[in-house]
Write a protein that holds these residues in place. Structure first.
Motif, PDB file in Angstrom:
ATOM      1  N   THR A 149       0.852  -1.182   0.000  1.00 31.80           N
ATOM      2  CA  THR A 149       0.000   0.000   0.000  1.00 31.80           C
ATOM      3  C   THR A 149       0.892   1.238   0.000  1.00 31.80           C
ATOM      4  O   THR A 149       1.879   1.285   0.738  1.00 31.80           O
ATOM      5  CB  THR A 149      -0.923   0.018   1.244  1.00 31.80           C
ATOM      6  OG1 THR A 149      -1.723  -1.168   1.227  1.00 31.80           O
ATOM      7  CG2 THR A 149      -1.818   1.227   1.261  1.00 31.80           C
ATOM      8  N   PHE A 150       0.516   2.205  -0.831  1.00 30.22           N
ATOM      9  CA  PHE A 150       1.268   3.457  -0.915  1.00 30.22           C
ATOM     10  C   PHE A 150       0.309   4.630  -0.794  1.00 30.22           C
ATOM     11  O   PHE A 150      -0.850   4.530  -1.170  1.00 30.22           O
ATOM     12  CB  PHE A 150       2.017   3.545  -2.258  1.00 30.22           C
ATOM     13  CG  PHE A 150       3.062   2.481  -2.419  1.00 30.22           C
ATOM     14  CD1 PHE A 150       4.353   2.679  -1.967  1.00 30.22           C
ATOM     15  CD2 PHE A 150       2.739   1.265  -2.999  1.00 30.22           C
ATOM     16  CE1 PHE A 150       5.315   1.683  -2.094  1.00 30.22           C
ATOM     17  CE2 PHE A 150       3.688   0.266  -3.143  1.00 30.22           C
ATOM     18  CZ  PHE A 150       4.984   0.480  -2.690  1.00 30.22           C
ATOM     19  N   ARG A 151       0.840   5.726  -0.283  1.00 31.16           N
ATOM     20  CA  ARG A 151       0.079   6.961  -0.183  1.00 31.16           C
ATOM     21  C   ARG A 151       0.741   8.005  -1.073  1.00 31.16           C
ATOM     22  O   ARG A 151       1.957   8.091  -1.103  1.00 31.16           O
ATOM     23  CB  ARG A 151       0.019   7.422   1.265  1.00 31.16           C
ATOM     24  CG  ARG A 151      -0.963   6.581   2.057  1.00 31.16           C
ATOM     25  CD  ARG A 151      -0.834   6.742   3.546  1.00 31.16           C
ATOM     26  NE  ARG A 151      -2.001   6.282   4.272  1.00 31.16           N
ATOM     27  CZ  ARG A 151      -2.445   5.026   4.312  1.00 31.16           C
ATOM     28  NH1 ARG A 151      -1.821   4.080   3.656  1.00 31.16           N
ATOM     29  NH2 ARG A 151      -3.507   4.696   5.011  1.00 31.16           N
ATOM     30  N   LYS A 152      -0.093   8.749  -1.774  1.00 36.85           N
ATOM     31  CA  LYS A 152       0.426   9.768  -2.682  1.00 36.85           C
ATOM     32  C   LYS A 152      -0.270  11.098  -2.420  1.00 36.85           C
ATOM     33  O   LYS A 152      -1.376  11.142  -1.887  1.00 36.85           O
ATOM     34  CB  LYS A 152       0.219   9.352  -4.140  1.00 36.85           C
ATOM     35  CG  LYS A 152      -1.238   9.260  -4.558  1.00 36.85           C
ATOM     36  CD  LYS A 152      -1.362   8.887  -6.014  1.00 36.85           C
ATOM     37  CE  LYS A 152      -2.794   8.860  -6.468  1.00 36.85           C
ATOM     38  NZ  LYS A 152      -3.535  10.114  -6.341  1.00 36.85           N
ATOM     39  N   VAL A 190      10.134   2.970  -6.732  1.00 39.62           N
ATOM     40  CA  VAL A 190      11.232   2.165  -6.191  1.00 39.62           C
ATOM     41  C   VAL A 190      10.775   0.720  -6.011  1.00 39.62           C
ATOM     42  O   VAL A 190      11.491  -0.218  -6.361  1.00 39.62           O
ATOM     43  CB  VAL A 190      11.725   2.760  -4.849  1.00 39.62           C
ATOM     44  CG1 VAL A 190      12.756   1.846  -4.195  1.00 39.62           C
ATOM     45  CG2 VAL A 190      12.290   4.158  -5.068  1.00 39.62           C
ATOM     46  N   TRP A 191       9.584   0.524  -5.492  1.00 34.07           N
ATOM     47  CA  TRP A 191       9.033  -0.813  -5.272  1.00 34.07           C
ATOM     48  C   TRP A 191       8.918  -1.568  -6.597  1.00 34.07           C
ATOM     49  O   TRP A 191       9.273  -2.750  -6.683  1.00 34.07           O
ATOM     50  CB  TRP A 191       7.673  -0.721  -4.585  1.00 34.07           C
ATOM     51  CG  TRP A 191       7.120  -2.032  -4.127  1.00 34.07           C
ATOM     52  CD1 TRP A 191       7.266  -2.603  -2.892  1.00 34.07           C
ATOM     53  CD2 TRP A 191       6.337  -2.951  -4.903  1.00 34.07           C
ATOM     54  NE1 TRP A 191       6.626  -3.820  -2.866  1.00 34.07           N
ATOM     55  CE2 TRP A 191       6.045  -4.052  -4.077  1.00 34.07           C
ATOM     56  CE3 TRP A 191       5.862  -2.937  -6.208  1.00 34.07           C
ATOM     57  CZ2 TRP A 191       5.289  -5.134  -4.519  1.00 34.07           C
ATOM     58  CZ3 TRP A 191       5.105  -4.028  -6.655  1.00 34.07           C
ATOM     59  CH2 TRP A 191       4.830  -5.099  -5.813  1.00 34.07           C
ATOM     60  N   LEU A 199       3.143   7.490  -9.174  1.00 36.81           N
ATOM     61  CA  LEU A 199       4.588   7.260  -9.265  1.00 36.81           C
ATOM     62  C   LEU A 199       5.417   8.440  -8.752  1.00 36.81           C
ATOM     63  O   LEU A 199       6.639   8.399  -8.816  1.00 36.81           O
ATOM     64  CB  LEU A 199       4.956   6.950 -10.722  1.00 36.81           C
ATOM     65  CG  LEU A 199       4.395   5.618 -11.223  1.00 36.81           C
ATOM     66  CD1 LEU A 199       4.347   5.584 -12.735  1.00 36.81           C
ATOM     67  CD2 LEU A 199       5.208   4.466 -10.669  1.00 36.81           C
ATOM     68  N   VAL A 200       4.772   9.467  -8.250  1.00 41.77           N
ATOM     69  CA  VAL A 200       5.498  10.646  -7.766  1.00 41.77           C
ATOM     70  C   VAL A 200       5.439  10.705  -6.244  1.00 41.77           C
ATOM     71  O   VAL A 200       4.365  10.845  -5.660  1.00 41.77           O
ATOM     72  CB  VAL A 200       4.922  11.951  -8.370  1.00 41.77           C
ATOM     73  CG1 VAL A 200       5.597  13.174  -7.771  1.00 41.77           C
ATOM     74  CG2 VAL A 200       5.070  11.959  -9.880  1.00 41.77           C
ATOM     75  N   GLY A 201       6.593  10.578  -5.624  1.00 36.42           N
ATOM     76  CA  GLY A 201       6.708  10.796  -4.184  1.00 36.42           C
ATOM     77  C   GLY A 201       6.070   9.766  -3.278  1.00 36.42           C
ATOM     78  O   GLY A 201       5.981   9.972  -2.077  1.00 36.42           O
ATOM     79  N   SER A 202       5.645   8.630  -3.838  1.00 35.93           N
ATOM     80  CA  SER A 202       4.961   7.626  -3.017  1.00 35.93           C
ATOM     81  C   SER A 202       5.866   6.460  -2.634  1.00 35.93           C
ATOM     82  O   SER A 202       5.539   5.699  -1.736  1.00 35.93           O
ATOM     83  CB  SER A 202       3.749   7.071  -3.783  1.00 35.93           C
ATOM     84  OG  SER A 202       4.186   6.362  -4.932  1.00 35.93           O
TER      85      SER A 202
END
Length: 192
Positions: free
Chosen positions: A85-88, A101-102, A94-97
């Motif tokens: 899970t990512f937060r943006k 990289v993952w 794809l910016v800053g989350s």
């Protein structure tokens, strides 16, 4: 000759499918059931095919998209067990989350895009992913948006916005796919 993608090289992005949207004045509950059915079919199908689902949440400092609001959680009644899970805080996932990289670390080459909103975060992430060299399937039927009025006063329906998004992405940034086509992979495209 292109090799068949494995589930480990392919991921499903579920972008911003969160309760925050129910709190917006443009939320249209009549549009949600068809989206939820197709999104759940895509999530379940990905799991059955060994394709990891990645959940993205949009967060910002205030209102229903703030962490403190309690609305930055999966849109009910969707069920998802994400691999990550990512937060943006930008339109592109794809910016800053940390997602970029993952994806690199996990050898991802193909991304299936779904979620909310069709013409904003889903389209922007699709364009960005394509520019980074990923193969992208854009599953419009598993995206949701809402009517919008342009500067000339014309109201565009959710269907018209989806059609416009699919038009500008098709063949340039993504393959436009149904749930079933996205789950079948790139073999269909190669056979065409």
């Amino acid at each position: 000759m292109e090799q068949k993608m494995s589930g480990h090289e392919t991921i499903l992005l579920v972008i911003d499918a969160q309760e925050s949207f129910r709190q917006r004045d443009y939320w249209d509950g009549a549009l949600a059931p068809a989206y939820i059915e197709r999104q759940q079919s895509l999530i379940d199908g990905a799991a059955a095919h060994g394709i990891p689902a990645i959940q993205i949440f949009h967060v910002d400092g205030g209102g229903p998209f703030s962490e403190s609001s309690g609305f930055v959680k999966t849109l009910a009644p969707l069920r998802i067990a994400p691999e990550a899970t990512f937060r943006k805080s930008r339109h592109s996932a794809l910016v800053g989350s940390g997602l970029d990289v993952w994806l690199t670390k996990n050898g991802v080459r193909r991304i299936i895009v779904s979620g909310i909103r069709t013409e904003q975060c889903c389209e922007t992430t699709t364009r960005h992913a394509s520019d980074l060299g990923y193969q992208v399937d854009y599953v419009g039927e598993a995206t949701l948006t809402f009517p919008m009025t342009d500067a000339a006063g014309r109201t565009w329906s959710a269907g018209e916005i989806r059609g416009r998004t699919e038009l500008v992405l098709s063949g340039r940034f993504a393959r436009i796919a149904t749930v079933e086509q996205a789950l079948a992979g790139r073999e269909e495209q190669l056979a065409a």
